[in-house]
Design a protein around this motif. Structure first.
Motif, short mmCIF file in Angstrom:
data_model
loop_
_atom_site.label_atom_id
_atom_site.label_comp_id
_atom_site.label_asym_id
_atom_site.label_seq_id
_atom_site.Cartn_x
_atom_site.Cartn_y
_atom_site.Cartn_z
N GLU A 41 23.31 1.94 -5.94
CA GLU A 41 23.89 2.90 -4.96
C GLU A 41 22.90 3.01 -3.86
O GLU A 41 23.50 3.27 -2.72
CB GLU A 41 24.08 4.22 -5.54
CG GLU A 41 25.26 3.97 -6.43
CD GLU A 41 25.40 5.27 -7.65
OE1 GLU A 41 24.95 6.53 -7.28
OE2 GLU A 41 26.38 5.05 -8.54
N GLN A 44 23.28 0.16 -1.44
CA GLN A 44 24.55 0.16 -0.75
C GLN A 44 24.32 1.22 0.49
O GLN A 44 25.08 0.87 1.57
CB GLN A 44 25.66 0.70 -1.54
CG GLN A 44 26.17 -0.35 -2.56
CD GLN A 44 26.88 -1.61 -1.85
OE1 GLN A 44 27.39 -1.35 -0.98
NE2 GLN A 44 26.31 -2.66 -2.23
N ALA A 45 23.74 2.31 0.03
CA ALA A 45 23.22 3.22 1.30
C ALA A 45 22.54 2.62 2.25
O ALA A 45 22.76 2.95 3.54
CB ALA A 45 22.53 4.60 0.62
N LYS A 48 24.99 0.59 4.29
CA LYS A 48 25.55 1.37 5.08
C LYS A 48 24.65 2.03 6.37
O LYS A 48 25.19 2.14 7.70
CB LYS A 48 26.18 2.51 4.49
CG LYS A 48 27.08 3.37 5.25
CD LYS A 48 28.38 2.69 5.34
CE LYS A 48 29.29 2.86 4.13
NZ LYS A 48 30.65 2.72 4.14
N ARG A 51 24.40 -0.74 9.01
CA ARG A 51 25.70 -0.92 9.75
C ARG A 51 25.81 0.03 10.84
O ARG A 51 26.17 -0.14 12.11
CB ARG A 51 26.86 -0.98 8.67
CG ARG A 51 27.12 -2.16 8.05
CD ARG A 51 28.17 -1.88 6.94
NE ARG A 51 29.36 -1.63 7.68
CZ ARG A 51 30.71 -1.15 7.08
NH1 ARG A 51 30.59 -1.01 5.95
NH2 ARG A 51 31.70 -0.75 7.90
N ALA A 52 25.47 1.41 10.56
CA ALA A 52 25.36 2.73 11.33
C ALA A 52 24.45 2.25 12.64
O ALA A 52 24.80 2.60 13.89
CB ALA A 52 25.21 3.87 10.70
N ASN A 57 29.42 -4.26 12.88
CA ASN A 57 30.20 -4.06 11.74
C ASN A 57 30.48 -2.51 11.71
O ASN A 57 29.75 -1.96 10.63
CB ASN A 57 29.95 -4.77 10.48
CG ASN A 57 30.90 -4.50 9.42
OD1 ASN A 57 31.94 -3.91 9.62
ND2 ASN A 57 30.63 -5.02 8.36
N THR A 59 30.90 1.40 10.87
CA THR A 59 31.05 2.27 9.86
C THR A 59 31.70 3.60 10.36
O THR A 59 31.33 4.15 11.17
CB THR A 59 29.91 2.62 8.70
OG1 THR A 59 30.47 3.38 7.77
CG2 THR A 59 28.52 2.97 9.56
N LYS A 61 30.97 6.27 9.07
CA LYS A 61 29.78 7.38 9.05
C LYS A 61 28.76 7.39 10.18
O LYS A 61 28.45 6.35 10.61
CB LYS A 61 29.06 7.14 7.67
CG LYS A 61 29.79 7.37 6.57
CD LYS A 61 29.03 7.38 5.01
CE LYS A 61 29.72 7.65 3.90
NZ LYS A 61 28.74 7.76 2.91
N CYS A 66 24.61 8.89 7.38
CA CYS A 66 23.84 7.63 6.53
C CYS A 66 22.41 8.01 5.89
O CYS A 66 22.05 7.50 4.97
CB CYS A 66 23.85 6.37 7.34
SG CYS A 66 25.78 5.71 7.64
N ASN A 69 22.47 10.18 3.30
CA ASN A 69 22.79 9.53 2.10
C ASN A 69 21.81 8.63 1.39
O ASN A 69 21.74 8.74 0.20
CB ASN A 69 24.21 8.60 2.37
CG ASN A 69 25.00 8.17 1.04
OD1 ASN A 69 24.84 6.96 0.72
ND2 ASN A 69 25.65 9.04 0.24
#
Length: 79
Positions: A41, A44-45, A48, A51-52, A57, A59, A61, A66, A69
């Motif tokens: 997890e 994955q954060a 993410k 990406r932000a 790509n 997201t 959020k 992010c 998170n």
């Protein structure tokens, strides 16, 4: 600063007490499985947040969400 240092020590002591209780209940294999899940997890954060920050790509959020998170997931790994 000494006030904060004392709180950190008490928190570390409390975390050790809780860890002892978990290790009394769950076998090492289950603790490792939970660690792997929490680490996944966190990964994955991190992706993410990447990406932000990158925007290639997108997201839904925003960057601050992010970042929050990723800190939350990091705390889960530590606990």
């Amino acid at each position: 600063m000494p006030l904060l240092h004392g709180k950190a020590e008490r928190l570390a002591e409390r975390r050790t007490e809780v860890s002892k209780k978990v290790s009394d209940i769950l076998p090492q294999t289950e603790i490792l499985a939970q660690l792997a899940e929490e680490a996944s997890e966190l990964a994955q954060a991190a992706l993410k947040l990447r990406r932000a920050l990158d925007g290639t790509n997108p997201t839904p959020k925003d960057i601050e969400e992010c970042r929050y998170n990723i800190l939350e997931e990091f705390a889960d790994v530590l606990n």
